[in-house]
Design a protein around this motif. Sequence first.
Motif, PDB file in Angstrom:
ATOM      1  N   ASN A  21       0.945  -1.338   0.000  1.00  0.00           N
ATOM      2  CA  ASN A  21       0.124  -0.211  -0.112  1.00  0.00           C
ATOM      3  C   ASN A  21       0.843   1.270  -0.001  1.00  0.00           C
ATOM      4  OD1 ASN A  21      -2.505  -1.445   0.065  1.00  0.00           O
ATOM      5  ND2 ASN A  21      -2.655  -1.243   2.405  1.00  0.00           N
ATOM      6  N   THR A  22       2.036   1.342   0.829  1.00  0.00           N
ATOM      7  CA  THR A  22       2.735   2.393   0.788  1.00  0.00           C
ATOM      8  C   THR A  22       3.370   2.634  -0.685  1.00  0.00           C
ATOM      9  OG1 THR A  22       3.278   2.100   3.148  1.00  0.00           O
ATOM     10  CG2 THR A  22       4.884   3.298   1.857  1.00  0.00           C
ATOM     11  N   VAL A  23       3.786   1.643  -1.073  1.00  0.00           N
ATOM     12  CA  VAL A  23       4.595   1.599  -2.627  1.00  0.00           C
ATOM     13  C   VAL A  23       3.585   2.095  -3.381  1.00  0.00           C
ATOM     14  CG1 VAL A  23       5.860   0.583  -4.442  1.00  0.00           C
ATOM     15  CG2 VAL A  23       6.438  -0.141  -1.916  1.00  0.00           C
ATOM     16  N   SER A  24       2.609   1.693  -3.300  1.00  0.00           N
ATOM     17  CA  SER A  24       1.321   2.106  -4.209  1.00  0.00           C
ATOM     18  C   SER A  24       0.816   3.843  -4.224  1.00  0.00           C
ATOM     19  CB  SER A  24       0.073   1.341  -4.157  1.00  0.00           C
ATOM     20  OG  SER A  24      -0.545   1.491  -3.049  1.00  0.00           O
ATOM     21  N   LYS A  25       1.009   4.207  -3.178  1.00  0.00           N
ATOM     22  CA  LYS A  25       0.966   5.532  -2.898  1.00  0.00           C
ATOM     23  C   LYS A  25       2.140   6.488  -3.086  1.00  0.00           C
ATOM     24  CE  LYS A  25      -3.005   5.000  -0.465  1.00  0.00           C
ATOM     25  NZ  LYS A  25      -4.221   5.105  -1.015  1.00  0.00           N
ATOM     26  N   LEU A  26       3.054   5.870  -3.841  1.00  0.00           N
ATOM     27  CA  LEU A  26       4.280   6.725  -4.122  1.00  0.00           C
ATOM     28  C   LEU A  26       4.612   6.567  -5.492  1.00  0.00           C
ATOM     29  CD1 LEU A  26       6.737   5.674  -1.102  1.00  0.00           C
ATOM     30  CD2 LEU A  26       5.375   7.779  -1.488  1.00  0.00           C
ATOM     31  N   SER A  27       4.082   5.735  -6.049  1.00  0.00           N
ATOM     32  CA  SER A  27       4.371   5.435  -7.624  1.00  0.00           C
ATOM     33  C   SER A  27       3.222   4.687  -8.248  1.00  0.00           C
ATOM     34  CB  SER A  27       5.744   4.689  -7.815  1.00  0.00           C
ATOM     35  OG  SER A  27       6.040   4.309  -8.972  1.00  0.00           O
ATOM     36  N   LYS A  28       2.985   4.986  -9.514  1.00  0.00           N
ATOM     37  CA  LYS A  28       1.850   4.197 -10.382  1.00  0.00           C
ATOM     38  C   LYS A  28       2.580   3.205 -11.096  1.00  0.00           C
ATOM     39  CE  LYS A  28      -0.699   8.545 -11.566  1.00  0.00           C
ATOM     40  NZ  LYS A  28      -1.525   9.387 -12.561  1.00  0.00           N
ATOM     41  N   ILE A 238       6.785  20.688  -2.136  1.00  0.00           N
ATOM     42  CA  ILE A 238       6.218  20.239  -1.008  1.00  0.00           C
ATOM     43  C   ILE A 238       4.984  18.987  -1.359  1.00  0.00           C
ATOM     44  CG2 ILE A 238       3.859  21.822  -0.999  1.00  0.00           C
ATOM     45  CD1 ILE A 238       4.465  22.442   1.912  1.00  0.00           C
ATOM     46  N   ARG A 239       4.536  19.089  -2.551  1.00  0.00           N
ATOM     47  CA  ARG A 239       3.615  17.950  -2.791  1.00  0.00           C
ATOM     48  C   ARG A 239       4.413  16.543  -2.840  1.00  0.00           C
ATOM     49  NH1 ARG A 239       1.830  20.090  -8.299  1.00  0.00           N
ATOM     50  NH2 ARG A 239       4.106  20.824  -8.322  1.00  0.00           N
ATOM     51  N   LYS A 240       5.544  16.455  -3.011  1.00  0.00           N
ATOM     52  CA  LYS A 240       6.456  15.360  -3.237  1.00  0.00           C
ATOM     53  C   LYS A 240       6.711  14.936  -1.762  1.00  0.00           C
ATOM     54  CE  LYS A 240       8.348  16.055  -7.712  1.00  0.00           C
ATOM     55  NZ  LYS A 240       9.523  16.314  -8.583  1.00  0.00           N
ATOM     56  N   THR A 246       2.040  11.168   3.455  1.00  0.00           N
ATOM     57  CA  THR A 246       0.729  10.575   3.680  1.00  0.00           C
ATOM     58  C   THR A 246       0.583   8.978   3.234  1.00  0.00           C
ATOM     59  OG1 THR A 246       0.001  12.702   2.914  1.00  0.00           O
ATOM     60  CG2 THR A 246      -1.413  10.852   2.546  1.00  0.00           C
ATOM     61  N   GLY A 247       1.510   8.633   2.394  1.00  0.00           N
ATOM     62  CA  GLY A 247       1.318   7.178   1.859  1.00  0.00           C
ATOM     63  C   GLY A 247       2.021   6.039   2.885  1.00  0.00           C
ATOM     64  N   GLN A 248       2.944   6.614   3.703  1.00  0.00           N
ATOM     65  CA  GLN A 248       3.652   5.340   4.188  1.00  0.00           C
ATOM     66  C   GLN A 248       2.987   4.834   5.335  1.00  0.00           C
ATOM     67  OE1 GLN A 248       5.292   4.878   7.306  1.00  0.00           O
ATOM     68  NE2 GLN A 248       4.323   6.385   8.532  1.00  0.00           N
ATOM     69  N   GLN A 249       2.990   3.565   5.376  1.00  0.00           N
ATOM     70  CA  GLN A 249       2.182   2.438   6.358  1.00  0.00           C
ATOM     71  C   GLN A 249       3.029   1.572   6.973  1.00  0.00           C
ATOM     72  OE1 GLN A 249      -1.497   0.996   4.528  1.00  0.00           O
ATOM     73  NE2 GLN A 249      -1.854   2.804   3.337  1.00  0.00           N
ATOM     74  N   VAL A 250       4.338   1.838   6.688  1.00  0.00           N
ATOM     75  CA  VAL A 250       5.385   0.992   7.146  1.00  0.00           C
ATOM     76  C   VAL A 250       5.384   1.065   8.689  1.00  0.00           C
ATOM     77  CG1 VAL A 250       7.803   0.346   7.156  1.00  0.00           C
ATOM     78  CG2 VAL A 250       6.681   1.139   4.956  1.00  0.00           C
ATOM     79  N   ASN A 251       5.037   2.077   9.481  1.00  0.00           N
ATOM     80  CA  ASN A 251       5.313   2.351  10.759  1.00  0.00           C
ATOM     81  C   ASN A 251       6.601   2.026  11.267  1.00  0.00           C
ATOM     82  OD1 ASN A 251       2.499   2.860  11.112  1.00  0.00           O
ATOM     83  ND2 ASN A 251       2.251   0.538  11.035  1.00  0.00           N
ATOM     84  N   PRO A 252       7.768   2.811  10.790  1.00  0.00           N
ATOM     85  CA  PRO A 252       9.076   2.333  10.924  1.00  0.00           C
ATOM     86  C   PRO A 252       9.522   2.580  12.621  1.00  0.00           C
ATOM     87  CG  PRO A 252       9.023   4.611  10.362  1.00  0.00           C
ATOM     88  CD  PRO A 252       7.534   3.996  10.064  1.00  0.00           C
ATOM     89  N   SER A 253      10.379   1.815  12.904  1.00  0.00           N
ATOM     90  CA  SER A 253      11.142   1.994  14.160  1.00  0.00           C
ATOM     91  C   SER A 253      11.988   3.043  14.224  1.00  0.00           C
ATOM     92  CB  SER A 253      11.777   0.807  14.780  1.00  0.00           C
ATOM     93  OG  SER A 253      12.833   0.509  13.801  1.00  0.00           O
ATOM     94  N   ARG A 254      12.863   3.238  13.122  1.00  0.00           N
ATOM     95  CA  ARG A 254      13.610   4.712  13.087  1.00  0.00           C
ATOM     96  C   ARG A 254      13.258   5.164  11.727  1.00  0.00           C
ATOM     97  NH1 ARG A 254      19.515   2.729  13.412  1.00  0.00           N
ATOM     98  NH2 ARG A 254      18.634   0.692  12.652  1.00  0.00           N
ATOM     99  N   ALA A 255      13.236   6.598  12.111  1.00  0.00           N
ATOM    100  CA  ALA A 255      13.240   7.349  10.631  1.00  0.00           C
ATOM    101  C   ALA A 255      13.938   8.407  10.500  1.00  0.00           C
ATOM    102  CB  ALA A 255      11.535   7.968  10.556  1.00  0.00           C
ATOM    103  N   MET A 256      14.747   8.676   9.587  1.00  0.00           N
ATOM    104  CA  MET A 256      16.106   9.714   9.555  1.00  0.00           C
ATOM    105  C   MET A 256      15.898  10.382   8.062  1.00  0.00           C
ATOM    106  SD  MET A 256      18.871   6.888   9.801  1.00  0.00           S
ATOM    107  CE  MET A 256      17.889   5.875  10.823  1.00  0.00           C
ATOM    108  N   CYS A 257      16.820  11.202   7.995  1.00  0.00           N
ATOM    109  CA  CYS A 257      17.058  11.931   6.556  1.00  0.00           C
ATOM    110  C   CYS A 257      18.537  12.187   6.310  1.00  0.00           C
ATOM    111  CB  CYS A 257      15.949  13.007   6.196  1.00  0.00           C
ATOM    112  SG  CYS A 257      16.119  14.469   6.878  1.00  0.00           S
ATOM    113  N   ASN A 258      19.110  12.343   5.357  1.00  0.00           N
ATOM    114  CA  ASN A 258      20.212  12.945   4.856  1.00  0.00           C
ATOM    115  C   ASN A 258      19.951  14.195   3.846  1.00  0.00           C
ATOM    116  OD1 ASN A 258      21.838  10.733   6.303  1.00  0.00           O
ATOM    117  ND2 ASN A 258      21.434   9.323   4.221  1.00  0.00           N
ATOM    118  N   ILE A 259      20.635  15.186   4.047  1.00  0.00           N
ATOM    119  CA  ILE A 259      20.511  16.546   3.266  1.00  0.00           C
ATOM    120  C   ILE A 259      21.719  16.458   2.516  1.00  0.00           C
ATOM    121  CG2 ILE A 259      20.077  18.898   3.282  1.00  0.00           C
ATOM    122  CD1 ILE A 259      18.126  18.295   5.671  1.00  0.00           C
TER     123      ILE A 259
END
Length: 284
Positions: A21-28, A238-240, A246-259
């Motif tokens: 479901n998460t993947v389907s929200k991110l890409s057609k 901002i839409r991306k 909005t689409g993520q349903q993985v419920n991660p134990s850790r979430a991070m980002c690199n800039i």
Amino acid sequence: MKFRAKIIDVGCLNHFTRVVNTVSKLSKACVLRLTCDHLFFVLSGKVASGGVSMWCELAQVNFFDEFQLEGVSADANEIFLELAPENLSRALKTAQNARSVKIKLTKKNCPCLTLAAELPSLSGVSRVVTHDIPVDVIPRRLWHDFREPQMPDYDVSIYLPPLKTMKSVVDRMKNLSNYLVMEANLNGEMNLKIETDLVSVTTHFKELGNPPWGEDGSQSTSASHRDSEFMAQTRLDIRKLQQFLTGQQVNPSRAMCNIVHNRILHLIFLHEDVSLQYFIPAVV
């Protein structure tokens, strides 16, 4: 070339459904890469031209009770399939109460992933609901386009705030601007900002923490030479970002980002048996 798998455990089925479901929200459309040990959902967008890219990795042993794969050859025991993840998501939604779900690669009028769900019935006689999901088999000469992306030489890596909080902020900011600036430093501070001719809004997050990368706990080459106060930033559509949150349903134990300053936002969600990477390019 053969593939067949079976899920019996309802918890595994529900978890696999959430990932799809998460993947389907991110890409057609995306590529499903199958190996003996893992499944990968891959979206290989051209970041240079403004496209997002995605890499979602699942350990098959944590989802499937049976898993058999014969790839294109003995030295390339893999299969690459292009499909619409929404079709797979819809098929799995009909199988939520199934006793078992079988998935196999078949040849109908075209190559298909055939999903057969054994559903219980009041009569005691099981019913089998079958879905044929059209796929395109990716030839081996194109496989190199769908390999795991390298982690960028980032300027700052930081843990994300609670995702519901972050999504709420981004949802509100979307009503004010089409673009958002995300910035962070090595002191665990992150800001979400929008600036227009009429309004300037900033949301501050503190004490988020900065993840150590590498066996020695070191940061990247760029990050290791940065002043801890330096705010690396990326200006995004901002839409991306909203679509991802909005689409993520993985419920991660850790979430991070690199800039990567003024170039890329690299989002990473880690679950005990799923990892999801998402790359959003900067806009000028």
